[in-house]
Each structure stands twice: as structure tokens, then as C-alpha cells.
Write an enzyme that holds these catalytic residues in place. Structure first.
Site, PDB file in Angstrom:
ATOM      1  N   ASP A  28       0.852  -1.184   0.000  1.00  0.00           N
ATOM      2  CA  ASP A  28       0.000   0.000   0.000  1.00  0.00           C
ATOM      3  C   ASP A  28       0.891   1.239   0.000  1.00  0.00           C
ATOM      4  O   ASP A  28       2.124   1.138   0.004  1.00  0.00           O
ATOM      5  CB  ASP A  28      -0.961  -0.029   1.191  1.00  0.00           C
ATOM      6  CG  ASP A  28      -0.234  -0.067   2.511  1.00  0.00           C
ATOM      7  OD1 ASP A  28       0.994   0.144   2.528  1.00  0.00           O
ATOM      8  OD2 ASP A  28      -0.890  -0.310   3.539  1.00  0.00           O
ATOM      9  N   SER A  29       0.296   2.408   0.004  1.00  0.00           N
ATOM     10  CA  SER A  29       1.080   3.635  -0.123  1.00  0.00           C
ATOM     11  C   SER A  29       1.533   4.167   1.227  1.00  0.00           C
ATOM     12  O   SER A  29       2.359   5.066   1.302  1.00  0.00           O
ATOM     13  CB  SER A  29       0.236   4.709  -0.797  1.00  0.00           C
ATOM     14  OG  SER A  29      -0.814   5.099   0.093  1.00  0.00           O
ATOM     15  N   GLY A  30       0.970   3.635   2.296  1.00  0.00           N
ATOM     16  CA  GLY A  30       1.278   4.146   3.626  1.00  0.00           C
ATOM     17  C   GLY A  30       0.290   5.178   4.121  1.00  0.00           C
ATOM     18  O   GLY A  30       0.226   5.467   5.316  1.00  0.00           O
ATOM     19  N   GLY A  31      -0.496   5.745   3.194  1.00  0.00           N
ATOM     20  CA  GLY A  31      -1.400   6.824   3.573  1.00  0.00           C
ATOM     21  C   GLY A  31      -2.435   6.416   4.608  1.00  0.00           C
ATOM     22  O   GLY A  31      -2.653   7.125   5.594  1.00  0.00           O
ATOM     23  N   PHE A  32      -3.047   5.263   4.407  1.00  0.00           N
ATOM     24  CA  PHE A  32      -4.101   4.821   5.316  1.00  0.00           C
ATOM     25  C   PHE A  32      -3.565   4.655   6.736  1.00  0.00           C
ATOM     26  O   PHE A  32      -4.220   5.038   7.712  1.00  0.00           O
ATOM     27  CB  PHE A  32      -4.709   3.509   4.815  1.00  0.00           C
ATOM     28  CG  PHE A  32      -5.823   2.989   5.677  1.00  0.00           C
ATOM     29  CD1 PHE A  32      -7.091   3.562   5.619  1.00  0.00           C
ATOM     30  CD2 PHE A  32      -5.609   1.949   6.565  1.00  0.00           C
ATOM     31  CE1 PHE A  32      -8.126   3.094   6.418  1.00  0.00           C
ATOM     32  CE2 PHE A  32      -6.638   1.472   7.371  1.00  0.00           C
ATOM     33  CZ  PHE A  32      -7.897   2.050   7.298  1.00  0.00           C
ATOM     34  N   GLN A  60     -11.628   7.280  -4.793  1.00  0.00           N
ATOM     35  CA  GLN A  60     -12.139   7.771  -3.516  1.00  0.00           C
ATOM     36  C   GLN A  60     -13.491   8.443  -3.737  1.00  0.00           C
ATOM     37  O   GLN A  60     -14.054   8.366  -4.827  1.00  0.00           O
ATOM     38  CB  GLN A  60     -11.128   8.740  -2.880  1.00  0.00           C
ATOM     39  CG  GLN A  60      -9.888   8.051  -2.316  1.00  0.00           C
ATOM     40  CD  GLN A  60     -10.189   7.237  -1.051  1.00  0.00           C
ATOM     41  OE1 GLN A  60     -11.330   7.170  -0.580  1.00  0.00           O
ATOM     42  NE2 GLN A  60      -9.154   6.580  -0.519  1.00  0.00           N
ATOM     43  N   GLY A 101     -11.202   3.652   0.759  1.00  0.00           N
ATOM     44  CA  GLY A 101     -12.086   4.434   1.619  1.00  0.00           C
ATOM     45  C   GLY A 101     -13.369   3.726   1.979  1.00  0.00           C
ATOM     46  O   GLY A 101     -14.317   4.355   2.443  1.00  0.00           O
ATOM     47  N   ASP A 112      -7.591  -7.634   0.309  1.00  0.00           N
ATOM     48  CA  ASP A 112      -6.668  -7.891   1.415  1.00  0.00           C
ATOM     49  C   ASP A 112      -7.406  -7.578   2.695  1.00  0.00           C
ATOM     50  O   ASP A 112      -8.304  -6.725   2.705  1.00  0.00           O
ATOM     51  CB  ASP A 112      -5.444  -6.972   1.335  1.00  0.00           C
ATOM     52  CG  ASP A 112      -5.757  -5.584   1.869  1.00  0.00           C
ATOM     53  OD1 ASP A 112      -5.437  -5.312   3.044  1.00  0.00           O
ATOM     54  OD2 ASP A 112      -6.357  -4.780   1.131  1.00  0.00           O
TER      55      ASP A 112
END
Lengths: 379, 379
Positions: free
Chosen positions: B96-100, B195, B222, B272
Site C-alpha cells: 500500500d502507499s502508507g497513507g491509510f 475515492q 475508503g 486484502d
């Protein structure tokens, strides 16, 4: 044709100095000695699958009577078909008597001639452990090798205290023997425990009285409880010669690789200890080149494995950098891999000892191995 | 002869209603879809050996950029040869991008057009995650499928907030794409994330803008953040039809077996979720006959396994009584066995879905399976 009665017996195959190569026959298979028994306190060798324990080379595991009588309960395990089926271990199992754990884990306990009353450390429930009940529980579990209830005291202690506990343990040995004669199954064995602290005279009296009672095996108890490596070995020196050559000898709760080598050198055949798994859970690995503390930052970018020569995937296939990361992150896999690697190392150590005895080169092997082990890479 | 350039691509093999059977080709192997990706947050699927994850049938695992950038660090993993070698996983990896995680784990953070500044939940150290840095980290890790940085907000939220975050995520998608064009390797893929909360109009604008940018795959982000099962499915209904049929579709962070079935029915290809391993560590097992809470006393003397038909030894070979004992005792092996059984069950579920799509009987299979799963034996 008569059905063959399952039997228990020890056979010495070779000797190198006082070190003995042998095998213990049980209805559930042979135990190659010197043997190290991985500890499965609550019916599981912590963080290992039973298949891994067997594949590592262990012929026998130990389980703790105290823990299992409290949870899930001996009668429950018996209803479920016994401890072997419960924990999926087909080989022999040795259980302790529960006495040592009562002393070390229960703050509220009361000793008497009859036995020890105590409150569970889990829920405060009251229990009684007598020599007879300890044997009964071990028979309910279906243990192949059972231990008499004894009183194990902390060292150092007053000589009168040590003598009192030793004498009580002798009377309990006799009662355990009588209970086992009633309850034990063919092929199961009951071991006596020599007590007497670090006092040679008390140890001698204990050993001689127990040998006269004729047990299937003899343990040396009450050591590795704070007396130190040298005093432990000196005590062993005095005791082992008093034990019958035709029976297995078990040093309880010991120890480091160095302890095992020195005890085997003195004629000990069996060991158990939580060190390989407990240290594994704390990020410490045993290797042929000494102990490795995986928490140490020096491993953070080390792409090499713990031991490229190991037959254990945990030691051979994963980088130290990854193990370091897992340990620092508190990940299950870190405990799983290091407990596995350490369990395998202890079995490799015993196999190497057996090979050295078979070839009558134990003393030189021991000296060379102790030098390697002392390297202690990163402690 | 020219060397063949590794390529990434999706191919649909069959359809049953809107449910799609397909495969994603990557240089590290095929991913059979619908696919469930076990979550390996800190470069380990918790309490499982990598061999068990592969043997359970997983073609791909997910790892978390946020956790790995903080510990052990993306540059360190790159120096050690990349994430695949580090965690011993040879198949494809999605990061993942790390944002969550920044949104959910960091109390101290500051959003701007540039990106998000935050303090590590481990040691308070300050970090910056921009769309460019998120791609750079994922390239350092060597992820086969990478995700754009997006802003994921909690639901319910004001429409203006949802719109602002969606618009920012679109601008970050464009910047992620440019960064990936510079840093990505042949055969690696970057996915965009749709999103827009539960607002059909915002979702439509997000999807259309991202499709116009032409990504290798499209995620729906989201969701499963508090909006509930029905609203999640309604949102999916509006979005999936806007995504190109020739690209894989990934519903992030979802979900229960029932969620997966409903999402596959709507045309989703990838999932996932931490549920199988997290529930496993908490004593909850997924089976074809519903969820089983192993803490429940009704299992204490149940000699039967979780599922005698399972191909997973954890579900097939150990008694519920033993699992109950391990869970109650807080033993590692309890978490290990239940995480393993649940990981295997999720893969069995995906395999059954793929078979049902191939035979064009997905709707009837889904209805029957949801009835069985609803049994929820002991919750």
C-alpha cells in the site's frame, strides 16, 4: 502366541571416560541417550509445531504436571484420550511431579507429611498434591516416564532444612513407588529423585536409600537452583557414582550447552531445560560459535543466516537482518524461528555428543566444543 | 535474440454474472483472481511461515509501506536485496502507499498539498510521505504492485471534506504516476485508488478521472471504514461499472467471507484484510459452517477438529479441545494454528469462488455458501 508385554529398559552401548552412549526402550519408541527433552509445559513446546520438535531430532518431550493439572486438568486429558493424543506427540513423554512448580509458582502453600496444599497461580483455587495424587495425575496423562513427588528447596539453605526435605522426599519416594505399583501401566516407568542440596553426605544418604528401593531410573534434583556451575558439577561428581550403571540418570532442569557437556562427561543421560525456547522468545540464539543476541544492532544489515551449515531451516534460510527485524518488531515469527533454531541446535549438540562417545573421543570433542561455544559473539 | 521484457497484465478467463475469473501476469508469477492477499504488515504474515502462506494457496501477499519505512526502513531493505528476499516470499507482493496507516496510527500529522508530515508511532521521529516518496519507497522495497498515495478519511464525513480529499487524491494520483514512470521497473505496476466516500457522484468523478490517466489497475479505497456492509455494496455497485474491464479491480481492506462473496459478485478481483490472522490470534476460526469461537467452553472436551475435510493440518489434525486449551493458555501455538487455519480457509474460499465462476454457477454457489457461513456456530 502370547502378546508381548511392553517393557521399559536402559542399555548402555558405549562409554568414553564416564560419558555414556545408550538407549532407553519404551513402548512408544527408543530414546537415544544422552538425550535432551524439549519442555512442553502446557502440552506444547512453546512456539513450535510438534512435527518440528520431532524433525529436530527429539525422541522425547517433557510436560509439566503442575500446569496440566490446573489447566485443562488431568481427568479432562484422560477423557480426551491422554496427553499424547491431546498434544499430537507420538513419542515418549516424561512428566515431572509438579512439586518444583508448586514451590516456585505458588505463593500460598503449606507443606505437611501428607503432601503440599496450594492455591493455583491462575485462579486461586485450592489443590492438594500428595505423592499418590502426583502419580495418579501422571497416570491419567499417560506419561511414559513419571517422577516421584519431592520437596525441592532453594539454595543456599540451612543443613537441617536440606536434611529434613531430603528425608521427607525419601518417604515420599516410597509412597510414590507404592502408588505407581497400583496405577502404572506395563512399560511405564517411575524415576526417583536424589536430593540433599550441595551436601555430599546428604546426597549419599539420599542416593543409597533410593537405589535400595529399586526405581527404573534416577534423577538428580535440586540443582541449577542458584548454587552455580562449579558447585553443581562437584555435587554431580559425588552422586553419579552411587547410581546403578544399568539405569538411566537424569539431571533435572539443566541447562546451558556447557552444563550439558560437563554433565554428560560425568555420566548423565537425560536433560530438560526451558533455555532453548525461552531464550528464543527473547531474541537469543544458540549456535556452534556461541550465543547470538539478535536484538543487537550489528545484525541489522547482516544478510547471512545464523548457521549456513545447520539442518534447521530457521537457522539456515533466514537472514540475521530479518531475524533482528522480527525480534525488534515483537513479531510471532521471530519467537517461532529462534525457538525452532535453538531446539534444533540442542538436538544437534546431543547428536554430536553421542557420536563423540561412540568413537571414544568425548574428552577432546568436549574441550574443542567448549572453546567454540565460549565465543559468545554478541552478548 | 531479444530478451523478453517482463510484463504486467490482466486477462479475464470467464464470467458468471458480473463475477470475473481471471489472472494477473507478473514477472514473479501468475495471480489467480478473484484473489485474497494475506497481510504481511511488517514483512511477515503474522504467526505463519512463508511456506505455509504459499502452501495455503496464496499467490500474492500484501505488505505495509508505513510500517516498513519506519522499521527496518526502505533503504535498508533495498540494501538487503529487496523485500522478497528479506521476507522469503518469491511470489508477487503488493504494497500500500502508507497513507491509510498514517491516518489511522499517527496522532500527530499535518496534511498539505505536498503530502503528509507525521510522527512515527514507534519513536516519535518526524517523517514526510508525499506521492513521490511513497512511490520511491515502494520501488526500494521492490513491490510488484504499488499503490498511489491517497487521502482516506473516516466516514461519515461532510461532503465538502469528502470532495476535498477526493480531489487531492486525484492530484496525487497524477504525481504518483509521474514518479512511477521514472522509478518503476518493467513488469511492476501502479494502481490508482478511487475515492469519494459513499457519494455516487464523487465516486463517479474520481473513477472517470483516474481511468482517463490509464493506470495498470484500479482500487476502490475508503470503504470498510465504518459505513456498514449495505452502504459499502451500494457504493461498489456505482463504481465497478465505471472501471475498465481489461484491468484488475481491488477492494482495499475487505473483509469478511460474506463481504468477499458480495464484492466478487459485483466484479471485484482482489482483496486484502487482516481478519484471518487477527481473528486467529484472538481465538476465532473461520470455517465453511460459520465462525467458531475457540474460547467458548463448549469446545473444552470436543475431540473433533475444526474441519475434517480441510486440506490445512491446523484445521484437520488438531482437536477443538486442544485449540481451546491453547487459546485459554495464551500459547503461541494457538495463534499459530488458528492464523494458519484461517489463512487456508480464505484461500479455499477464493478457490471455490473461482471454480463457481468457471462453471458459471456463481449466484447459486454464493447463495448456498452464505447460508452455510451464517451458521456462526458459537459466537
Amino acid at each position: 502366541m502370547q502378546e508381548r508385554v511392553p517393557t521399559f529398559g536402559y542399555r548402555m552401548l558405549a562409554q568414553s571416560g564416564a560419558a555414556r552412549l545408550g538407549e532407553i526402550a519404551t513402548p512408544r519408541g527408543l530414546i537415544r541417550t544422552p538425550a535432551f527433552m524439549p519442555v512442553g509445559t502446557a502440552a506444547t513446546v512453546k512456539a513450535l509445531y510438534p512435527e518440528q520438535v520431532a524433525a529436530a531430532g527429539a525422541d522425547i518431550v517433557l510436560a509439566n504436571t503442575y500446569h496440566l493439572m490446573l489447566r485443562p486438568g488431568a481427568e479432562r486429558i484422560a477423557r480426551l484420550g491422554g496427553l499424547h493424543a491431546f498434544m499430537r506427540w507420538e513419542g515418549p513423554i516424561l512428566t515431572d511431579s509438579g512439586g518444583f512448580q508448586v514451590m516456585s509458582l505458588c505463593k500460598l502453600r503449606e507443606m505437611s507429611e501428607e503432601g503440599v496444599r496450594f492455591q493455583s497461580h491462575l485462579d486461586g483455587a485450592r489443590h492438594m498434591l500428595s505423592p499418590e495424587r502426583a502419580v495418579e495425575i501422571q497416570c491419567l496423562l499417560g506419561a511414559d516416564i513419571q517422577m516421584q513427588l519431592d520437596e525441592c528447596i532453594e539454595l543456599p539453605a540451612e543443613r537441617t532444612q536440606v536434611e529434613r526435605a531430603m528425608a521427607l522426599s525419601l518417604r515420599w519416594a516410597e509412597r510414590s513407588r507404592a502408588a505407581f505399583a497400583r496405577l502404572g501401566k506395563p512399560g511405564q516407568a517411575l524415576f526417583a529423585i536424589v536430593q540433599g542440596g550441595t551436601d555430599p553426605e546428604l546426597r549419599r544418604r539420599s542416593a543409597q536409600a533410593l537405589v535400595a528401593m529399586d526405581f527404573a531410573g534416577y534423577a538428580v534434583g535440586g540443582l541449577a537452583v542458584g548454587e552455580g556451575h562449579e558447585l553443581m558439577l562437584a555435587t554431580l561428581d559425588g552422586v553419579v557414582g552411587l547410581l546403578p550403571a544399568g539405569k538411566p540418570r537424569y539431571l533435572m532442569g539443566v541447562g546451558t550447552p556447557q552444563d550439558l557437556i560437563e554433565a554428560v562427561k560425568r555420566g548423565i543421560d537425560m536433560f530438560d531445560c526451558v533455555l532453548p525456547t525461552r531464550n528464543g522468545r527473547h531474541g537469543l540464539a544458540f549456535t556452534w560459535n556461541g550465543r547470538v543476541n539478535l536484538r543487537n544492532a550489528c545484525h541489522a544489515e547482516d544478510a547471512g543466516p545464523l548457521d549456513p551449515e545447520s539442518s534447521c531451516p530457521a537457522a539456515r534460510d533466514y537472514s540475521r537482518a530479518y531475524l533482528h527485524h522480527l525480534v525488534k518488531s515483537g513479531e510471532y515469527l521471530g519467537s517461532m524461528l529462534l525457538s525452532w533454531a535453538n531446539t534444533a541446535f540442542y538436538q544437534e549438540l546431543m547428536a554430536a555428543m553421542r557420536a563423540a562417545i561412540a568413537e571414544d573421543r568425548f574428552a577432546s570433542w568436549a574441550a574443542a566444543t567448549k572453546r567454540r561455544l565460549a565465543a559468545s559473539q554478541t552478548d
